[in-house]
Design an enzyme around this catalytic site. Structure first.
Site, PDB file in Angstrom:
ATOM      1  N   CYS A   8       2.847  55.742 -88.487  1.00 10.65           N
ATOM      2  CA  CYS A   8       1.617  55.786 -89.290  1.00 10.65           C
ATOM      3  C   CYS A   8       0.743  54.620 -88.848  1.00 10.65           C
ATOM      4  O   CYS A   8       0.907  54.116 -87.726  1.00 10.65           O
ATOM      5  CB  CYS A   8       1.920  55.790 -90.786  1.00 10.65           C
ATOM      6  SG  CYS A   8       2.735  54.318 -91.422  1.00 10.65           S
ATOM      7  N   ASN A  11       2.768  51.120 -91.058  1.00 11.12           N
ATOM      8  CA  ASN A  11       4.243  51.155 -91.151  1.00 11.12           C
ATOM      9  C   ASN A  11       4.752  50.505 -92.445  1.00 11.12           C
ATOM     10  O   ASN A  11       5.833  49.930 -92.487  1.00 11.12           O
ATOM     11  CB  ASN A  11       4.893  50.509 -89.920  1.00 11.12           C
ATOM     12  CG  ASN A  11       6.396  50.782 -89.773  1.00 11.12           C
ATOM     13  OD1 ASN A  11       7.120  49.974 -89.197  1.00 11.12           O
ATOM     14  ND2 ASN A  11       6.879  51.888 -90.282  1.00 11.12           N
ATOM     15  N   CYS A  13       3.709  52.324 -95.633  1.00 14.61           N
ATOM     16  CA  CYS A  13       3.677  53.396 -96.654  1.00 14.61           C
ATOM     17  C   CYS A  13       4.297  54.688 -96.131  1.00 14.61           C
ATOM     18  O   CYS A  13       5.423  55.047 -96.471  1.00 14.61           O
ATOM     19  CB  CYS A  13       2.251  53.657 -97.133  1.00 14.61           C
ATOM     20  SG  CYS A  13       1.500  52.258 -98.002  1.00 14.61           S
ATOM     21  N   ARG A  14       3.566  55.429 -95.277  1.00 18.91           N
ATOM     22  CA  ARG A  14       3.993  56.782 -94.933  1.00 18.91           C
ATOM     23  C   ARG A  14       5.201  56.821 -93.991  1.00 18.91           C
ATOM     24  O   ARG A  14       6.170  57.545 -94.264  1.00 18.91           O
ATOM     25  CB  ARG A  14       2.815  57.555 -94.318  1.00 18.91           C
ATOM     26  CG  ARG A  14       1.729  57.845 -95.323  1.00 18.91           C
ATOM     27  CD  ARG A  14       0.437  58.261 -94.660  1.00 18.91           C
ATOM     28  NE  ARG A  14      -0.151  57.165 -93.911  1.00 18.91           N
ATOM     29  CZ  ARG A  14      -1.240  57.243 -93.174  1.00 18.91           C
ATOM     30  NH1 ARG A  14      -1.851  58.420 -93.057  1.00 18.91           N
ATOM     31  NH2 ARG A  14      -1.727  56.192 -92.556  1.00 18.91           N
ATOM     32  N   SER A  15       5.154  56.069 -92.889  1.00 20.61           N
ATOM     33  CA  SER A  15       6.274  56.224 -91.936  1.00 20.61           C
ATOM     34  C   SER A  15       7.601  55.628 -92.431  1.00 20.61           C
ATOM     35  O   SER A  15       8.652  56.224 -92.179  1.00 20.61           O
ATOM     36  CB  SER A  15       5.901  55.743 -90.522  1.00 20.61           C
ATOM     37  OG  SER A  15       5.584  54.387 -90.504  1.00 20.61           O
ATOM     38  N   ASP A 125      -3.538  58.797 -96.007  1.00 15.91           N
ATOM     39  CA  ASP A 125      -3.223  57.392 -96.226  1.00 15.91           C
ATOM     40  C   ASP A 125      -3.309  57.089 -97.733  1.00 15.91           C
ATOM     41  O   ASP A 125      -4.368  57.258 -98.336  1.00 15.91           O
ATOM     42  CB  ASP A 125      -4.274  56.585 -95.444  1.00 15.91           C
ATOM     43  CG  ASP A 125      -4.092  55.093 -95.564  1.00 15.91           C
ATOM     44  OD1 ASP A 125      -3.216  54.663 -96.344  1.00 15.91           O
ATOM     45  OD2 ASP A 125      -4.826  54.376 -94.882  1.00 15.91           O
TER      46      ASP A 125
HETATM   47  P1  4NP Z   1       0.449  53.429 -93.859  1.00 13.20           P
HETATM   48  O1  4NP Z   1      -0.631  52.925 -94.925  1.00 13.20           O
HETATM   49  O2  4NP Z   1      -0.310  53.634 -92.557  1.00 13.20           O
HETATM   50  O3  4NP Z   1       0.931  54.695 -94.446  1.00 13.20           O
HETATM   51  O4  4NP Z   1       1.490  52.338 -93.760  1.00 13.20           O
HETATM   52  C1  4NP Z   1      -1.484  51.836 -94.711  1.00 13.20           C
HETATM   53  C2  4NP Z   1      -1.015  50.547 -94.877  1.00 13.20           C
HETATM   54  C3  4NP Z   1      -1.855  49.479 -94.706  1.00 13.20           C
HETATM   55  C4  4NP Z   1      -3.173  49.696 -94.379  1.00 13.20           C
HETATM   56  C5  4NP Z   1      -3.648  50.984 -94.201  1.00 13.20           C
HETATM   57  C6  4NP Z   1      -2.792  52.055 -94.365  1.00 13.20           C
HETATM   58  N1  4NP Z   1      -4.049  48.596 -94.236  1.00 13.20           N
HETATM   59  O5  4NP Z   1      -5.255  48.837 -94.021  1.00 13.20           O
HETATM   60  O6  4NP Z   1      -3.623  47.446 -94.334  1.00 13.20           O
END
Ligand code: 4NP
Length: 158
Positions: A8, A11, A13-15, A125
């Site tokens: 993702c 790294n 939340c989703r992955s 996201d």
């Molecule tokens: P992820 O979510 O890609 O599912 O881990 C996010 C985590 C952090 C951020 C964006 C999306 N960020 O902008 O910090």
């Protein structure tokens, strides 16, 4: 041994959730010795952190203990080492494809390709969303990970 990498953006939340959901499915199917599972992000600014506390809380309510530590994608080793590289949304897919050598691009898929219950073509996201965003991530991941496991088993037997 098949190697699966969930990717993702951050790294956190989703992955890591995909890693947790798929790890449980694989373990319950008795295939833990046959499928290696990892996750990473295209952006490394959360590297070294555990999963987002909101994501961990929602995942734990469904029985997934998220323990992975965030890391950035390694544009050489990750594409060489893994057989399946699963991405979350269009921007994420495009970013990962842009990092890969031509010979490795076929390994990169959208994780939602493996959904059978949910018609979504992206796993959105949840970072700036409310509780329902985190629940949607888990709904989509549970659906997609089930389909992914069936796909890997079918390929193994063909
Ligand atoms: P992820 O979510 O890609 O599912 O881990 C996010 C985590 C952090 C951020 C964006 C999306 N960020 O902008 O910090």
């Amino acid at each position: 041994m098949k190697k699966v990498l969930f990717v993702c953006l951050g790294n956190i939340c989703r992955s890591p959730s995909a890693e947790g959901v798929f790890t449980k499915l694989v373990k319950d199917a008795g295939l833990a010795d046959e499928i290696h599972i990892d996750s990473c992000g295209t952006a490394a600014h959360h590297a070294g952190e555990g999963a987002d506390p909101r994501m961990k809380e929602h995942a734990l309510k469904r029985g997934y203990d998220l323990t992975s530590i965030a890391r950035g994608i390694d544009r050489k080793q990750d594409f060489e080492n893994f057989d399946y590289i699963l991405t979350m949304d269009n921007s994420n897919y495009n970013n990962v494809v842009a990092l890969a050598a031509d010979v490795d691009k076929h390994k990169i898929r959208r994780l939602t390709e493996f959904c059978s219950k949910h018609p979504h073509d992206q796993i959105p996201d949840p970072y700036y969303g409310g509780p329902e965003s985190f629940e949607l991530v888990l709904d989509l991941l549970e659906d997609a990970c089930q389909g992914l496991l069936e796909h890997i088993q079918k390929e193994k037997n063909s």
